[in-house]
Design an enzyme around this catalytic site. Structure first.
Site, PDB file in Angstrom:
ATOM      1  N   ARG A   1     -23.855   2.837  13.378  1.00 29.49           N
ATOM      2  CA  ARG A   1     -23.152   4.019  12.864  1.00 29.49           C
ATOM      3  C   ARG A   1     -24.076   5.233  12.705  1.00 29.49           C
ATOM      4  NH1 ARG A   1     -17.842   3.135  13.814  1.00 29.49           N
ATOM      5  NH2 ARG A   1     -17.295   1.030  13.190  1.00 29.49           N
TER       6      ARG A   1
ATOM      7  N   ASN B   1      -2.018   9.069  15.572  1.00 25.14           N
ATOM      8  CA  ASN B   1      -3.063   8.038  15.511  1.00 25.14           C
ATOM      9  C   ASN B   1      -3.555   7.647  16.895  1.00 25.14           C
ATOM     10  OD1 ASN B   1      -3.244   8.101  12.786  1.00 25.14           O
ATOM     11  ND2 ASN B   1      -1.910   6.339  12.431  1.00 25.14           N
TER      12      ASN B   1
ATOM     13  N   THR C   1       4.672  -3.491   9.897  1.00 27.75           N
ATOM     14  CA  THR C   1       5.144  -3.459  11.297  1.00 27.75           C
ATOM     15  C   THR C   1       3.954  -3.725  12.217  1.00 27.75           C
ATOM     16  OG1 THR C   1       4.739  -1.082  11.265  1.00 27.75           O
ATOM     17  CG2 THR C   1       7.028  -1.812  10.909  1.00 27.75           C
TER      18      THR C   1
ATOM     19  N   ARG D   1       2.018   8.744   5.587  1.00 30.93           N
ATOM     20  CA  ARG D   1       0.704   9.220   6.029  1.00 30.93           C
ATOM     21  C   ARG D   1      -0.276   9.004   4.893  1.00 30.93           C
ATOM     22  NH1 ARG D   1       2.303  14.967   8.811  1.00 30.93           N
ATOM     23  NH2 ARG D   1       2.276  14.314  11.002  1.00 30.93           N
ATOM     24  N   VAL D   2      -0.515   7.723   4.580  1.00 30.77           N
ATOM     25  CA  VAL D   2      -1.434   7.452   3.467  1.00 30.77           C
ATOM     26  C   VAL D   2      -2.679   6.736   3.984  1.00 30.77           C
ATOM     27  CG1 VAL D   2       0.310   7.390   1.672  1.00 30.77           C
ATOM     28  CG2 VAL D   2      -0.232   5.294   2.925  1.00 30.77           C
TER      29      VAL D   2
ATOM     30  N   LYS E   1       4.166  10.226  14.207  1.00 34.37           N
ATOM     31  CA  LYS E   1       3.195   9.372  13.496  1.00 34.37           C
ATOM     32  C   LYS E   1       2.374   8.536  14.482  1.00 34.37           C
ATOM     33  CE  LYS E   1       0.801   7.109  10.617  1.00 34.37           C
ATOM     34  NZ  LYS E   1       1.069   6.152   9.572  1.00 34.37           N
TER      35      LYS E   1
ATOM     36  N   ARG F   1      -9.376  -5.058   7.166  1.00 32.79           N
ATOM     37  CA  ARG F   1      -8.374  -5.259   8.229  1.00 32.79           C
ATOM     38  C   ARG F   1      -8.855  -4.762   9.573  1.00 32.79           C
ATOM     39  NH1 ARG F   1      -3.138  -2.846   5.302  1.00 32.79           N
ATOM     40  NH2 ARG F   1      -4.737  -1.503   4.394  1.00 32.79           N
TER      41      ARG F   1
ATOM     42  N   CYS G   1      -4.238   1.174  10.912  1.00 34.38           N
ATOM     43  CA  CYS G   1      -3.451   2.209  11.610  1.00 34.38           C
ATOM     44  C   CYS G   1      -3.904   2.398  13.054  1.00 34.38           C
ATOM     45  CB  CYS G   1      -3.629   3.555  10.931  1.00 34.38           C
ATOM     46  SG  CYS G   1      -3.246   3.637   9.241  1.00 34.38           S
TER      47      CYS G   1
ATOM     48  N   TYR H   1       0.826  -1.224   0.000  1.00 35.73           N
ATOM     49  CA  TYR H   1       0.000   0.000   0.000  1.00 35.73           C
ATOM     50  C   TYR H   1       0.849   1.259   0.000  1.00 35.73           C
ATOM     51  CZ  TYR H   1      -4.619  -1.865   1.212  1.00 35.73           C
ATOM     52  OH  TYR H   1      -5.831  -2.488   1.185  1.00 35.73           O
TER      53      TYR H   1
HETATM   54  N1  SAJ Z   1     -14.092   5.818  13.562  1.00 34.55           N
HETATM   55  C1  SAJ Z   1     -15.041   6.043  14.568  1.00 34.55           C
HETATM   56  N2  SAJ Z   1     -15.368   7.319  14.894  1.00 34.55           N
HETATM   57  C2  SAJ Z   1     -14.786   8.391  14.276  1.00 34.55           C
HETATM   58  C3  SAJ Z   1     -13.810   8.156  13.279  1.00 34.55           C
HETATM   59  C4  SAJ Z   1     -13.487   6.861  12.933  1.00 34.55           C
HETATM   60  O1  SAJ Z   1     -15.587   5.100  15.144  1.00 34.55           O
HETATM   61  O2  SAJ Z   1     -15.137   9.535  14.588  1.00 34.55           O
HETATM   62  C5  SAJ Z   1     -13.725   4.452  13.223  1.00 34.55           C
HETATM   63  C6  SAJ Z   1     -13.962   4.114  11.757  1.00 34.55           C
HETATM   64  O3  SAJ Z   1     -15.244   3.584  11.563  1.00 34.55           O
HETATM   65  C7  SAJ Z   1     -12.878   3.063  11.487  1.00 34.55           C
HETATM   66  C8  SAJ Z   1     -11.747   3.466  12.410  1.00 34.55           C
HETATM   67  O4  SAJ Z   1     -12.318   4.310  13.414  1.00 34.55           O
HETATM   68  O5  SAJ Z   1     -13.318   1.771  11.832  1.00 34.55           O
HETATM   69  C9  SAJ Z   1     -10.596   4.211  11.725  1.00 34.55           C
HETATM   70  O6  SAJ Z   1     -11.190   5.230  10.979  1.00 34.55           O
HETATM   71  P1  SAJ Z   1     -10.297   6.466  10.410  1.00 34.55           P
HETATM   72  O7  SAJ Z   1     -11.251   7.484   9.892  1.00 34.55           O
HETATM   73  O8  SAJ Z   1      -9.301   6.884  11.406  1.00 34.55           O
HETATM   74  O9  SAJ Z   1      -9.590   5.848   9.101  1.00 34.55           O
HETATM   75  P2  SAJ Z   1      -8.165   5.177   8.919  1.00 34.55           P
HETATM   76  O10 SAJ Z   1      -7.983   3.987   9.778  1.00 34.55           O
HETATM   77  O11 SAJ Z   1      -7.976   5.007   7.452  1.00 34.55           O
HETATM   78  O12 SAJ Z   1      -7.139   6.287   9.473  1.00 34.55           O
HETATM   79  C10 SAJ Z   1      -6.382   7.032   8.572  1.00 34.55           C
HETATM   80  C11 SAJ Z   1      -5.180   7.494   9.356  1.00 34.55           C
HETATM   81  N3  SAJ Z   1      -4.255   8.079   8.414  1.00 34.55           N
HETATM   82  C12 SAJ Z   1      -2.972   7.672   8.435  1.00 34.55           C
HETATM   83  O13 SAJ Z   1      -2.548   6.839   9.199  1.00 34.55           O
HETATM   84  C13 SAJ Z   1      -2.110   8.331   7.442  1.00 34.55           C
HETATM   85  C14 SAJ Z   1      -5.575   8.544  10.368  1.00 34.55           C
HETATM   86  O14 SAJ Z   1      -4.373   9.147  10.889  1.00 34.55           O
HETATM   87  C15 SAJ Z   1      -6.421   9.630   9.757  1.00 34.55           C
HETATM   88  O15 SAJ Z   1      -6.808  10.529  10.785  1.00 34.55           O
HETATM   89  C16 SAJ Z   1      -7.662   9.000   9.136  1.00 34.55           C
HETATM   90  O16 SAJ Z   1      -7.199   8.097   8.088  1.00 34.55           O
HETATM   91  C17 SAJ Z   1      -8.556  10.068   8.517  1.00 34.55           C
HETATM   92  O17 SAJ Z   1      -8.638  11.157   9.127  1.00 34.55           O
HETATM   93  O18 SAJ Z   1      -9.184   9.762   7.487  1.00 34.55           O
END
Ligand code: SAJ
Length: 447
Positions: free
Chosen positions: A420, A228, A103, A172-173, A224, A348, A278, A26
């Site tokens: 949700r 998160n 990792t 940061r993707v 980083k 995942r 992440c 990725y």
């Molecule tokens: N979630 C909640 N409530 C929220 C936000 C998310 O329950 O308010 C849940 C989502 O349903 C999901 C999980 O948390 O199951 C993660 O959601 P996420 O929006 O954080 O998406 P990710 O896992 O793709 O996180 C990525 C991360 N980006 C990187 O690592 C570069 C995170 O740092 C970003 O903040 C996030 O995307 C983003 O903002 O979209």
């Protein structure tokens, strides 16, 4: 600046440097393609023969919708800018090498660095003097000093900071936005010295069009994992507030809206759990970095709250079925949404997987449905046949638009559990459904 670093910087500016990328997943594959696209000669190393073969044919091996990636791969491979291989010898002539391997953490939340160690070991056997090695994988603070540097020094017999150089530039993707993120998200260029950080900024300027912040190694590792962990703690606060609202009969969404009117507040969204590659992992990497020197309470507690949300969904289901004298073990339940995130096929660490396991261990029959995940893509209304309840676990648009009267007609019992908050409670009740949701007090419907 040392001769080697000065020479590196010049070669980077002239693009007269071969770049190695270890790990073509990725993160590694998009960055390898973008570097080739701006004129670097890139050698990508991976362990999966099928992935290597596909890339060398210009075919995108990464699942999911990644806008622009398939065309970019075919273009850079056609022009000979990117070659994939399993042979580390091909990295011998690379003056700069990125490490983008997985990792993960184990069941005790300890980082599993097998892939990182293997990449460092194999690379150390072939590097020439003057090579800059940059770890882009997300790693626990202190990993560069405790794992990467000693391993490469011992295997190569070279001294870091003199005969080779180390950097950490965490990626940061986000799935679905890989190329856009690489261009548009700021990066921390952690160098083992300010001069190394400066060379990193020069290098990344070729593909990153926004802030590049020079720093030291530990700062890059901390940034980083902290960003998160911060998100995880904030989601956990939303979840715990939602459970309070639910228990006292309030509506979390209304409370959230009013709290966020207060300056400097930004309560996130409560929900059925926290998945992905992440957020569930990085807080533990941050915690590991403290090496037991701090009695951590908040970060582990937030993980426990978020991991408990699928169980909270289960408890809502149990309560709903009780009203019909149906024990869980005799029920059939449809789970809508198997991906970890809306409009995604990425499963995942999906909270739906945990809920599925809890239901199966309670002997319930479970139907999984998700429009994005192969194997579960049956029509959402058809998935309700013979079901006593439906649980919305992911905020896919298709569930927001579903015909609630049809849902009522298809279900054996009129139970909808909204993990949700994508269904309007009033519309659900008007359609004859009994509506339950995380953060929704049952007396909200009594008017
Ligand atoms: N979630 C909640 N409530 C929220 C936000 C998310 O329950 O308010 C849940 C989502 O349903 C999901 C999980 O948390 O199951 C993660 O959601 P996420 O929006 O954080 O998406 P990710 O896992 O793709 O996180 C990525 C991360 N980006 C990187 O690592 C570069 C995170 O740092 C970003 O903040 C996030 O995307 C983003 O903002 O979209």
């Amino acid at each position: 600046m040392q001769y080697y670093l000065k020479h590196l910087k010049e070669r980077i500016k002239e693009k007269q440097i071969k770049v190695g990328v270890i790990g073509l997943g990725y993160v590694g594959l998009p960055v390898a393609c973008m570097l080739a696209d701006v004129g670097f000669q890139v050698v990508g190393v991976d362990i999966l023969p099928d992935r290597i073969k596909k890339i060398n044919k210009g075919i995108n091996p990464i699942e999911g919708k990644e806008p622009g990636l398939a065309d970019l791969i075919s273009r850079v491979v056609d022009m000979g800018g990117l070659v994939a291989t399993s042979n580390y010898e091909d990295l011998q002539s690379a003056g700069l090498v990125l490490i983008d391997v997985e990792t993960p953490i184990d069941e005790n939340h300890i980082p599993k660095y097998q892939a990182l160690r293997s990449a460092c070991h194999s690379l150390a056997e072939v590097i020439q003097d003057g090579t800059l090695i940059i770890v882009e994988s997300t790693i626990a603070p202190g990993t560069m000093a405790r794992v990467v540097r000693p391993l490469i020094e011992s295997v190569s017999g070279k001294e870091s900071g003199k005969e080779f150089f180390l950097g950490a530039c965490p990626e940061r993707v986000m799935p679905g936005k890989l190329l856009r993120n690489l261009h548009s998200m700021s990066r921390v260029c952690g160098g083992e010295s300010p001069e190394v950080a400066e060379v990193m900024v020069t290098f990344y300027r070729n593909i990153v069009k926004t802030d590049l912040d020079p720093a030291d190694l530990i700062t890059a590792e901390l940034t980083k994992t902290a960003e998160n962990a911060y998100r995880d703690v904030n989601i956990a606060f939303a979840n715990e507030l939602a459970l309070i609202c639910q228990s006292v009969g309030a509506d979390f969404l209304k409370v959230r809206e009013l709290v966020n009117k207060s300056p400097g507040r930004n309560v996130l969204f409560a929900g059925a759990g926290v998945g992905g590659h992440c957020i569930p992992k990085d807080p533990w990497l941050l915690a590991h970095g403290s090496q037991g020197t701090v009695d951590l309470k908040l970060i582990p507690a937030a993980r426990a709250v978020n991991d408990s949300m699928p169980k909270q969904i289960f408890l809502l289901l149990e309560r709903a079925l009780e009203k019909f004298d149906i024990p869980i073990r005799e029920s059939q339940v449809a789970i809508w949404g198997y991906a970890y995130l809306e409009e995604s096929d990425d499963v995942r660490n999906s909270p739906s997987q945990l809920l599925y396991e809890i239901l199966k261990s309670s002997k319930a029959d479970v139907i999984l449905q998700d429009p994005y995940v192969p194997g579960y893509q049956e029509d959402e209304l058809d998935s309700l046949e013979n079901c006593d309840a439906v649980i919305v676990m992911v905020a896919h648009q298709v569930y927001r638009r579903v015909d609630l009267n049809e849902v009522k007609n298809r279900l054996k019992k009129p139970i909808i559990i909204d993990g949700r908050r994508v269904i309007d409670p009033k519309e659900a009740v008007e359609a004859g459904l009994q509506y339950y949701a995380i953060g929704f007090g049952s007396n909200q419907l009594i008017k």
